[in-house]
Enzyme design. Structure first.
Site, PDB file in Angstrom:
ATOM      1  N   CYS A  33      70.320  72.172  77.868  1.00  0.00           N
ATOM      2  CA  CYS A  33      70.127  72.193  79.137  1.00  0.00           C
ATOM      3  C   CYS A  33      69.043  73.305  79.359  1.00  0.00           C
ATOM      4  O   CYS A  33      69.539  74.766  79.345  1.00  0.00           O
ATOM      5  CB  CYS A  33      71.096  72.495  80.055  1.00  0.00           C
ATOM      6  SG  CYS A  33      71.090  73.153  81.596  1.00  0.00           S
ATOM      7  N   CYS A  36      70.006  75.758  82.046  1.00  0.00           N
ATOM      8  CA  CYS A  36      71.182  76.945  81.681  1.00  0.00           C
ATOM      9  C   CYS A  36      70.686  77.988  80.903  1.00  0.00           C
ATOM     10  O   CYS A  36      71.086  79.080  80.995  1.00  0.00           O
ATOM     11  CB  CYS A  36      71.902  76.113  80.569  1.00  0.00           C
ATOM     12  SG  CYS A  36      72.789  74.556  81.537  1.00  0.00           S
TER      13      CYS A  36
END
Length: 111
Positions: A33, A36
């Protein structure tokens, strides 16, 4: 004294989060991700800034499907602020450091 961010698993969730003496900010993330990665510095800042009144844990979603399902995490990054087994804050998607700290201030000032 900052404890920093603690990495946990499904097996540790009850002891580390639900039985914690302090409110716990759970950061759900994934290695794949990109957003993230943008969120990690804000999470680390929160762990440092609130170390006296907040526990911060992070949980990778792929190897921990039970907690992800239980807390209805549908996208990452996701945050859940949990105290006394109740979810006080639930967010998904990137939020900036300032917004994160404001959210935490709102909920932690009453403690």
């Amino acid at each position: 004294m900052s404890k920093g961010v603690i990495t946990i698993t499904d097996a540790e969730f009850e002891a580390e989060v639900l039985k914690a003496d302090l409110p716990v900010l759970v950061y759900f993330w994934a290695s794949w991700c990109g957003p993230c990665q943008l969120m990690s510095p804000a999470i680390n800042s929160a762990a440092t800034a609130y170390s006296d009144r907040l526990k911060v844990v992070k949980m990778e979603i792929d190897p921990n499907p039970l907690t992800v399902k239980q807390y209805q995490v549908e996208g990452v990054p996701a945050l859940r602020l949990i105290q006394d087994e109740k979810v006080l804050i639930s967010t998904e998607g990137v939020i900036g450091k300032d917004k994160l700290l404001t959210l935490l201030d709102t909920h932690l000032s009453s403690n």
